[in-house]
Design a protein around this motif. Structure first.
Motif, mmCIF file in Angstrom:
data_model
loop_
_atom_site.group_PDB
_atom_site.id
_atom_site.type_symbol
_atom_site.label_atom_id
_atom_site.label_comp_id
_atom_site.label_asym_id
_atom_site.label_seq_id
_atom_site.Cartn_x
_atom_site.Cartn_y
_atom_site.Cartn_z
ATOM 1 N N HIS A 77 -53.542 -52.377 33.309
ATOM 2 C CA HIS A 77 -53.176 -52.459 32.218
ATOM 3 C C HIS A 77 -51.889 -54.027 32.413
ATOM 4 O O HIS A 77 -52.219 -54.690 33.299
ATOM 5 C CB HIS A 77 -52.272 -51.600 31.924
ATOM 6 C CG HIS A 77 -53.164 -50.138 31.836
ATOM 7 N ND1 HIS A 77 -53.765 -49.495 30.617
ATOM 8 C CD2 HIS A 77 -53.400 -49.333 32.492
ATOM 9 C CE1 HIS A 77 -54.313 -48.617 31.086
ATOM 10 N NE2 HIS A 77 -53.531 -48.003 32.413
ATOM 11 N N LEU A 80 -46.597 -54.764 30.202
ATOM 12 C CA LEU A 80 -46.195 -54.642 28.438
ATOM 13 C C LEU A 80 -46.961 -53.400 28.330
ATOM 14 O O LEU A 80 -46.278 -51.976 28.008
ATOM 15 C CB LEU A 80 -46.717 -55.628 27.823
ATOM 16 C CG LEU A 80 -45.487 -55.103 26.280
ATOM 17 C CD1 LEU A 80 -44.178 -54.663 26.416
ATOM 18 C CD2 LEU A 80 -46.062 -56.367 25.452
ATOM 19 N N ASP A 81 -47.969 -53.070 28.330
ATOM 20 C CA ASP A 81 -48.829 -51.921 27.908
ATOM 21 C C ASP A 81 -48.770 -51.079 28.749
ATOM 22 O O ASP A 81 -48.734 -49.905 27.868
ATOM 23 C CB ASP A 81 -50.133 -52.206 28.074
ATOM 24 C CG ASP A 81 -51.436 -53.341 26.727
ATOM 25 O OD1 ASP A 81 -49.990 -53.329 26.017
ATOM 26 O OD2 ASP A 81 -52.100 -53.873 27.008
ATOM 27 N N TYR A 82 -48.786 -51.060 30.297
ATOM 28 C CA TYR A 82 -48.180 -50.114 30.854
ATOM 29 C C TYR A 82 -47.283 -49.615 30.797
ATOM 30 O O TYR A 82 -47.360 -48.348 30.514
ATOM 31 C CB TYR A 82 -48.413 -50.407 32.444
ATOM 32 C CG TYR A 82 -48.297 -49.638 33.642
ATOM 33 C CD1 TYR A 82 -49.255 -48.905 34.158
ATOM 34 C CD2 TYR A 82 -47.098 -49.078 34.497
ATOM 35 C CE1 TYR A 82 -49.359 -47.744 34.783
ATOM 36 C CE2 TYR A 82 -46.987 -47.699 34.651
ATOM 37 C CZ TYR A 82 -47.730 -47.757 35.668
ATOM 38 O OH TYR A 82 -47.665 -46.646 36.551
ATOM 39 N N THR A 83 -45.915 -50.097 30.290
ATOM 40 C CA THR A 83 -44.452 -49.480 30.235
ATOM 41 C C THR A 83 -44.898 -48.605 29.131
ATOM 42 O O THR A 83 -44.035 -47.639 28.873
ATOM 43 C CB THR A 83 -43.333 -50.298 30.240
ATOM 44 O OG1 THR A 83 -44.223 -51.628 28.915
ATOM 45 C CG2 THR A 83 -43.576 -51.578 31.645
ATOM 46 N N LYS A 84 -45.636 -49.047 28.176
ATOM 47 C CA LYS A 84 -46.008 -47.826 27.241
ATOM 48 C C LYS A 84 -46.484 -46.788 27.269
ATOM 49 O O LYS A 84 -46.994 -46.017 26.079
ATOM 50 C CB LYS A 84 -46.472 -48.639 25.976
ATOM 51 C CG LYS A 84 -45.922 -50.226 25.749
ATOM 52 C CD LYS A 84 -46.247 -51.058 24.191
ATOM 53 C CE LYS A 84 -45.507 -52.506 23.811
ATOM 54 N NZ LYS A 84 -46.134 -53.456 22.856
ATOM 55 N N LEU A 85 -47.308 -46.526 28.198
ATOM 56 C CA LEU A 85 -48.492 -45.605 28.158
ATOM 57 C C LEU A 85 -47.612 -43.793 28.349
ATOM 58 O O LEU A 85 -46.682 -44.003 28.506
ATOM 59 C CB LEU A 85 -48.926 -45.173 29.223
ATOM 60 C CG LEU A 85 -50.304 -46.193 30.044
ATOM 61 C CD1 LEU A 85 -50.575 -46.354 31.211
ATOM 62 C CD2 LEU A 85 -51.750 -46.540 28.494
ATOM 63 N N GLU A 86 -48.331 -43.179 27.457
ATOM 64 C CA GLU A 86 -47.596 -41.766 28.049
ATOM 65 C C GLU A 86 -47.626 -41.122 28.493
ATOM 66 O O GLU A 86 -46.587 -40.726 28.917
ATOM 67 C CB GLU A 86 -47.948 -40.929 25.925
ATOM 68 C CG GLU A 86 -46.891 -41.564 24.852
ATOM 69 C CD GLU A 86 -47.968 -40.630 23.823
ATOM 70 O OE1 GLU A 86 -47.443 -39.825 24.241
ATOM 71 O OE2 GLU A 86 -47.420 -41.489 22.618
ATOM 72 N N TYR A 94 -50.698 -52.113 36.864
ATOM 73 C CA TYR A 94 -50.183 -52.622 36.231
ATOM 74 C C TYR A 94 -50.060 -54.257 36.919
ATOM 75 O O TYR A 94 -50.170 -54.376 37.947
ATOM 76 C CB TYR A 94 -49.533 -52.410 35.289
ATOM 77 C CG TYR A 94 -48.043 -52.275 36.476
ATOM 78 C CD1 TYR A 94 -47.419 -53.514 37.297
ATOM 79 C CD2 TYR A 94 -47.485 -51.422 36.881
ATOM 80 C CE1 TYR A 94 -46.720 -53.224 37.742
ATOM 81 C CE2 TYR A 94 -45.996 -51.273 37.655
ATOM 82 C CZ TYR A 94 -46.024 -52.279 37.714
ATOM 83 O OH TYR A 94 -44.444 -52.390 38.857
ATOM 84 N N PRO A 123 -41.222 -49.929 35.982
ATOM 85 C CA PRO A 123 -41.261 -48.419 35.441
ATOM 86 C C PRO A 123 -41.152 -47.401 36.383
ATOM 87 O O PRO A 123 -40.716 -46.245 35.687
ATOM 88 C CB PRO A 123 -42.663 -49.454 34.390
ATOM 89 C CG PRO A 123 -43.535 -50.086 34.913
ATOM 90 C CD PRO A 123 -42.748 -50.939 35.952
#
Length: 161
Positions: A77, A80-86, A94, A123
């Protein structure tokens, strides 16, 4: 072209559509990300993105990565996308940087650093912000455990207290 012998330094390459990871049912194709086993037993695997797959028609070692070092597929990822993963799974990784092989270009050239240790934000590690100066710190860098940091409702660093 004639037959190649083991003593011949030339290698014939042939593009291939996929590679089946030995000992698994996973198939690797161009565009997939995989974990590459390190040659040093105490090091973590690396992540690689395959642009194309080739098979050599000889057994001569070269500077190409051997397929037997592939541990399995993974998902790479953007940071940024990794930090948004639930939900982050064991195959989620990442990358802060992008790298172009043809130009040796790395983007971005640098990232912001935080804490006394001057490390980039990760993160996967807890950080806490000083309510005074708004600087971010890792609990361990200010002689605190993660459990202690989680119990705080406010935090002031040494400079602010």
């Amino acid at each position: 072209m004639g037959n190649l012998s083991m003593s011949d330094n030339r290698k014939r390459k042939q593009n291939t559509d996929f590679y089946k990871i030995s000992g698994s049912s996973e198939i690797v194709r161009a565009g997939d990300c995989v974990l590459i086993r390190s040659s040093q037993p105490d090091k973590q695997p690396s992540v690689a993105l395959f642009e194309k797959l080739e098979k050599l028609e000889t057994d001569i070692e070269g500077d190409l990565m051997s397929a037997n070092k592939i541990e399995g597929k993974c998902i790479l990822h953007s940071f940024l996308d990794y930090t948004k993963l639930e939900n982050i799974g064991p195959g989620d990784y990442y990358s802060r940087f992008g790298y172009r092989v043809g130009t040796n270009e790395v983007t971005p050239h640098r990232v912001p650093v935080y804490c006394k240790c001057e490390m980039p934000y990760n993160p996967d590690w807890l950080m806490m912000q000083s309510d005074g100066c708004k600087t971010w710190f890792h609990p361990g860098c200010v002689n605190m455990t993660t459990a202690q940091a989680r119990q705080l409702s406010k935090y002031l660093c040494d400079e602010c207290s």
